[in-house]
Design a protein around this motif. Structure first.
Motif: not given
Length: 111
Positions: A28-43
């Motif tokens: 889900w795009p909201e999950i991806q936004a949450s991941i990057t919004g927390a400062g995760i650069l790559a996963m």
């Protein structure tokens, strides 16, 4: 940049594992936004059998506590996590309620 490695198990059911992988082809795009919004650069997440291995690269300002607080306040993340728990189970040795567990680096080769 800092790198973390984490582990989690899936319920050992081929149908559920296939569903889990399918869901991760269109996170889900909201999950991806949450991941990057927390400062995760790559996963990246890898699987062998029912064992998952996640590699996260984060910026210097990343904090697991901050990420957990952000996730707790995000209804869509909570919905995703509840859905994912259908497929997931804690690895042996995890604390009660703990999902992804931090792995200890035991070797590094730099050439």
């Amino acid at each position: 940049m800092i790198r973390y490695a984490l582990a989690l198990d899936l319920v050992d059911d081929p149908v559920l594992i296939e569903e889990y992988e399918t869901m991760h082809q269109d996170v889900w795009p909201e999950i991806q936004a949450s991941i990057t919004g927390a400062g995760i650069l790559a996963m990246e997440i890898y699987r062998f059998g029912n064992r998952l291995f996640m590699v996260m690269e984060v910026g210097d300002d990343f904090s697991f506590d901050r990420k957990n607080t952000m996730d707790a306040e995000n209804e869509k993340v909570q919905e995703w996590e509840k859905l994912m728990w259908k497929y997931q189970q804690a690895v042996p040795g995890a604390r009660p309620g703990e999902k992804w567990v931090m792995m200890n680096k035991i070797f590094e080769l730099n050439s």
